[in-house]
Scaffold this active site. Structure first.
Site, PDB file in Angstrom:
ATOM      1  N   ASP A   7       0.734  -0.974   0.129  1.00  0.00           N
ATOM      2  CA  ASP A   7       0.183   0.038   0.052  1.00  0.00           C
ATOM      3  C   ASP A   7       0.861   1.156   0.647  1.00  0.00           C
ATOM      4  O   ASP A   7       1.964   1.152   0.207  1.00  0.00           O
ATOM      5  CB  ASP A   7      -1.547  -0.301   1.318  1.00  0.00           C
ATOM      6  CG  ASP A   7      -0.721  -0.152   2.787  1.00  0.00           C
ATOM      7  OD1 ASP A   7       0.734   0.167   2.468  1.00  0.00           O
ATOM      8  OD2 ASP A   7      -1.081   0.270   3.259  1.00  0.00           O
ATOM      9  N   CYS A  64       2.795  -3.106   4.022  1.00  0.00           N
ATOM     10  CA  CYS A  64       1.989  -2.007   4.302  1.00  0.00           C
ATOM     11  C   CYS A  64       3.357  -1.151   5.316  1.00  0.00           C
ATOM     12  O   CYS A  64       4.366  -1.816   5.719  1.00  0.00           O
ATOM     13  CB  CYS A  64       0.958  -2.289   4.787  1.00  0.00           C
ATOM     14  SG  CYS A  64       0.571  -3.886   6.334  1.00  0.00           S
ATOM     15  N   THR A  66       2.287  -1.006   8.812  1.00  0.00           N
ATOM     16  CA  THR A  66       3.031  -2.430   9.839  1.00  0.00           C
ATOM     17  C   THR A  66       3.293  -3.606   8.952  1.00  0.00           C
ATOM     18  O   THR A  66       4.013  -4.765   9.657  1.00  0.00           O
ATOM     19  CB  THR A  66       2.079  -2.779  10.825  1.00  0.00           C
ATOM     20  OG1 THR A  66       1.294  -3.515   9.837  1.00  0.00           O
ATOM     21  CG2 THR A  66       1.717  -1.601  11.684  1.00  0.00           C
ATOM     22  N   GLY A  67       2.832  -3.788   8.390  1.00  0.00           N
ATOM     23  CA  GLY A  67       3.127  -5.537   7.291  1.00  0.00           C
ATOM     24  C   GLY A  67       1.696  -6.438   8.568  1.00  0.00           C
ATOM     25  O   GLY A  67       1.303  -7.379   7.660  1.00  0.00           O
ATOM     26  N   GLY A  69      -1.552  -5.582   8.051  1.00  0.00           N
ATOM     27  CA  GLY A  69      -2.716  -5.983   7.468  1.00  0.00           C
ATOM     28  C   GLY A  69      -2.976  -6.742   6.033  1.00  0.00           C
ATOM     29  O   GLY A  69      -3.410  -7.888   6.120  1.00  0.00           O
ATOM     30  N   HIS A  97      10.968 -24.015   8.330  1.00  0.00           N
ATOM     31  CA  HIS A  97       9.720 -24.907   9.354  1.00  0.00           C
ATOM     32  C   HIS A  97       8.035 -24.356   8.765  1.00  0.00           C
ATOM     33  O   HIS A  97       7.592 -25.340   8.963  1.00  0.00           O
ATOM     34  CB  HIS A  97       9.605 -24.410  10.879  1.00  0.00           C
ATOM     35  CG  HIS A  97      10.855 -24.634  11.770  1.00  0.00           C
ATOM     36  ND1 HIS A  97      10.817 -24.198  13.039  1.00  0.00           N
ATOM     37  CD2 HIS A  97      11.815 -24.928  11.965  1.00  0.00           C
ATOM     38  CE1 HIS A  97      11.799 -25.153  13.158  1.00  0.00           C
ATOM     39  NE2 HIS A  97      13.034 -25.085  12.171  1.00  0.00           N
ATOM     40  N   ARG A 132       7.964 -33.853  10.299  1.00  0.00           N
ATOM     41  CA  ARG A 132       7.534 -32.960  11.695  1.00  0.00           C
ATOM     42  C   ARG A 132       6.323 -31.655  10.729  1.00  0.00           C
ATOM     43  O   ARG A 132       5.680 -31.571  11.180  1.00  0.00           O
ATOM     44  CB  ARG A 132       7.963 -32.746  12.599  1.00  0.00           C
ATOM     45  CG  ARG A 132       9.007 -31.648  12.983  1.00  0.00           C
ATOM     46  CD  ARG A 132       9.624 -32.324  14.226  1.00  0.00           C
ATOM     47  NE  ARG A 132      10.829 -31.336  14.807  1.00  0.00           N
ATOM     48  CZ  ARG A 132      11.645 -30.885  13.820  1.00  0.00           C
ATOM     49  NH1 ARG A 132      12.436 -31.661  13.266  1.00  0.00           N
ATOM     50  NH2 ARG A 132      12.703 -29.842  14.264  1.00  0.00           N
ATOM     51  N   HIS A 133       7.268 -31.243   9.828  1.00  0.00           N
ATOM     52  CA  HIS A 133       7.209 -29.683   9.945  1.00  0.00           C
ATOM     53  C   HIS A 133       6.213 -29.454   8.525  1.00  0.00           C
ATOM     54  O   HIS A 133       5.092 -29.249   8.062  1.00  0.00           O
ATOM     55  CB  HIS A 133       8.281 -29.158   9.332  1.00  0.00           C
ATOM     56  CG  HIS A 133       9.539 -28.563  10.563  1.00  0.00           C
ATOM     57  ND1 HIS A 133       8.506 -28.066  11.072  1.00  0.00           N
ATOM     58  CD2 HIS A 133      10.631 -28.087  10.326  1.00  0.00           C
ATOM     59  CE1 HIS A 133      10.066 -27.975  12.170  1.00  0.00           C
ATOM     60  NE2 HIS A 133      11.261 -28.276  11.570  1.00  0.00           N
TER      61      HIS A 133
HETATM   62  C1  RB5 Z   1      -2.078   2.618   6.493  1.00  0.00           C
HETATM   63  O1  RB5 Z   1      -2.132   3.897   6.927  1.00  0.00           O
HETATM   64  C2  RB5 Z   1      -2.296   1.658   7.366  1.00  0.00           C
HETATM   65  O2  RB5 Z   1      -3.032   1.004   8.293  1.00  0.00           O
HETATM   66  C3  RB5 Z   1      -1.024   0.284   6.304  1.00  0.00           C
HETATM   67  O3  RB5 Z   1      -0.042   0.614   5.893  1.00  0.00           O
HETATM   68  C4  RB5 Z   1      -1.331  -0.718   7.337  1.00  0.00           C
HETATM   69  O4  RB5 Z   1      -0.295  -0.209   8.365  1.00  0.00           O
HETATM   70  C5  RB5 Z   1      -1.715  -1.942   7.502  1.00  0.00           C
HETATM   71  O5  RB5 Z   1      -2.586  -2.491   8.371  1.00  0.00           O
END
Ligand code: RB5
Length: 142
Positions: A7, A64, A66-67, A69, A97, A132-133
């Protein structure tokens, strides 16, 4: 072939990943977004995940802010095992794994230098093929 998706929050880091892939002759397909204009990460997470799930791409890298979403989105697609990694150990371990087929990162969490080391570890590590994995991955699919 590596599927890429991001994004607006992940756009700059995706450009750095693209530079790394190009310098190392690793093929990729970029499913967007293509600018820093505000957009909705589920659109691009889904496009990249579908490309991996269908076999069009072998693996995927999604980014994104935070990675979180975009990884939640990708993991809704059957056959996708997207791992949110912000350290090299996890990137290597999730390949060994979990046979993770997508790497998710948060561009607002880590810097470009670490992100590229994580990409290297993720793409450079093979699945262990340990019984196992395999059993546990099959349990996830079930
Ligand atoms: C966008 O502002 C932000 O919410 C998106 O990049 C992400 O962090 C969502 O998980």
């Amino acid at each position: 072939m590596i599927a890429l998706g991001c994004d607006h929050g992940g756009y700059k880091l995706k450009k750095a990943v693209i530079k790394y892939l190009e310098e190392n002759n690793i093929e990729y397909k970029d499913f967007g977004t293509y600018s820093e204009e505000s957009c909705d990460y589920p659109i691009y997470g889904k496009l990249a995940a579908n490309a991996v799930a269908s076999g069009e791409c072998d693996k995927g890298i999604i980014i994104c802010g935070t990675g979180i979403g975009i990884s939640i989105t990708a993991n809704k697609i059957k056959g996708i095992r997207a791992a949110l990694c912000h350290d090299v150990f996890s990137a290597k371990a999730t390949r060994e794994h979990n046979n993770a087929n997508m790497l998710a990162m948060g561009a607002r969490v880590i810097g470009e230098g670490l992100a590229i080391e994580i990409v290297k570890a993720f793409l450079g590590t093979e699945f262990s093929n340990d019984e196992r994995h395999i059993r546990r991955i099959n349990m996830i699919e079930d």
